[in-house]
Enzyme design. Sequence first.
Site, mmCIF file in Angstrom:
data_model
loop_
_atom_site.group_PDB
_atom_site.id
_atom_site.type_symbol
_atom_site.label_atom_id
_atom_site.label_comp_id
_atom_site.label_asym_id
_atom_site.label_seq_id
_atom_site.Cartn_x
_atom_site.Cartn_y
_atom_site.Cartn_z
ATOM 1 N N GLY A 77 0.639 -1.100 -0.034
ATOM 2 C CA GLY A 77 -0.154 0.033 0.175
ATOM 3 C C GLY A 77 0.826 1.397 -0.117
ATOM 4 O O GLY A 77 0.857 2.077 0.944
ATOM 5 N N ILE A 78 1.506 1.601 -1.107
ATOM 6 C CA ILE A 78 2.288 2.918 -0.862
ATOM 7 C C ILE A 78 1.387 4.293 -0.717
ATOM 8 O O ILE A 78 1.821 4.942 -0.093
ATOM 9 C CB ILE A 78 2.943 2.934 -2.556
ATOM 10 N N ASP A 97 -9.262 8.363 -4.665
ATOM 11 C CA ASP A 97 -9.176 7.049 -5.178
ATOM 12 C C ASP A 97 -10.424 6.586 -5.854
ATOM 13 O O ASP A 97 -11.469 7.267 -5.572
ATOM 14 C CB ASP A 97 -8.808 6.248 -3.835
ATOM 15 N N ASP A 123 -11.439 9.090 -10.219
ATOM 16 C CA ASP A 123 -10.700 8.179 -11.516
ATOM 17 C C ASP A 123 -9.408 9.007 -12.068
ATOM 18 O O ASP A 123 -9.422 10.085 -12.490
ATOM 19 C CB ASP A 123 -11.624 8.138 -12.746
ATOM 20 N N ASN A 150 0.169 8.789 -7.324
ATOM 21 C CA ASN A 150 0.663 7.541 -6.858
ATOM 22 C C ASN A 150 -0.285 6.356 -7.839
ATOM 23 O O ASN A 150 0.168 5.271 -7.861
ATOM 24 C CB ASN A 150 0.650 7.303 -5.672
ATOM 25 N N TYR A 216 3.362 -1.824 -18.447
ATOM 26 C CA TYR A 216 3.798 -0.980 -17.376
ATOM 27 C C TYR A 216 5.265 -0.357 -17.352
ATOM 28 O O TYR A 216 4.949 0.889 -16.856
ATOM 29 C CB TYR A 216 3.708 -2.050 -16.362
ATOM 30 N N LYS A 220 5.913 3.910 -16.953
ATOM 31 C CA LYS A 220 6.616 4.231 -15.890
ATOM 32 C C LYS A 220 7.960 5.019 -16.676
ATOM 33 O O LYS A 220 8.285 6.065 -15.969
ATOM 34 C CB LYS A 220 7.003 3.144 -14.790
ATOM 35 N N GLY A 247 11.350 0.018 -5.981
ATOM 36 C CA GLY A 247 11.854 -1.421 -6.449
ATOM 37 C C GLY A 247 10.611 -2.031 -6.178
ATOM 38 O O GLY A 247 9.432 -1.547 -6.013
#
Length: 254
Positions: A77-78, A97, A123, A150, A216, A220, A247
Amino acid sequence: MLDKIVRELKTFRILVAVGLATRRFRPDASLTVADVFEGVVDRNPDFDAVVFEGRATSYADLEAAANRVANWARAAGIGRAIASRLSEAGASVMIADIDLEAAEKTASGIAERGGRAQAIRADASSEADAGKAVQATVAAFGSLDLLVNNAGIYPISPVLEITAEMWDRVLDINLKGVMLYSQAAAREMIRAGHGGKMVNIASMEGLHPRKVLAHYTTSKAAVIMLTKAMALELATHNILINAVAPGGIMTPGA
């Protein structure tokens, strides 16, 4: 000096665009802001990532920039970790969220610990929701000083099996969302005339790709370049923008 950081941070009004990473957070009271700035975390294998806002790496640097924000993320859960640690440092936090129930649960947990937080359903890929989240933050706290982008997803798929729909969904949330929320936040910061800070959560996958995550890793890598491009343009408005590349961290996001 650390007290000075906390005093400055207590004036911050922050929007955290959390997305899907809001669950399974395990707090650890042994990690402090002082630990982060002293580099203790870098030598402790129990911690998987350290998130810095700004470029300060020592107390000497911080003397000239005491209003910078530090927070950390464990292996879960960052977004929730970011919101929780910013609140612990005294900031007011708006959690945006798509999963309102999860956002409200995180906000309630922060409030129970004496912090100030609210939640809003938004969204990550919606321009309208980006503007709504920014305005909700200003309405709730009076100003917007820091944006944390995030939100992100990473559906596992070999490159030959990635559909156009899957590609668009990943890029919409992971990349377009960063652009839309950054635009909305920057416009408000410029309108208010006080500048601000933004932190974009990228990934090591954006620097060192691996199999079954082509969509992905592409998103990023683009977040990192977008961060650099926005930083160049918005610096004249006193808006500082950085990206962080954690990481591997166990968190929902498929």
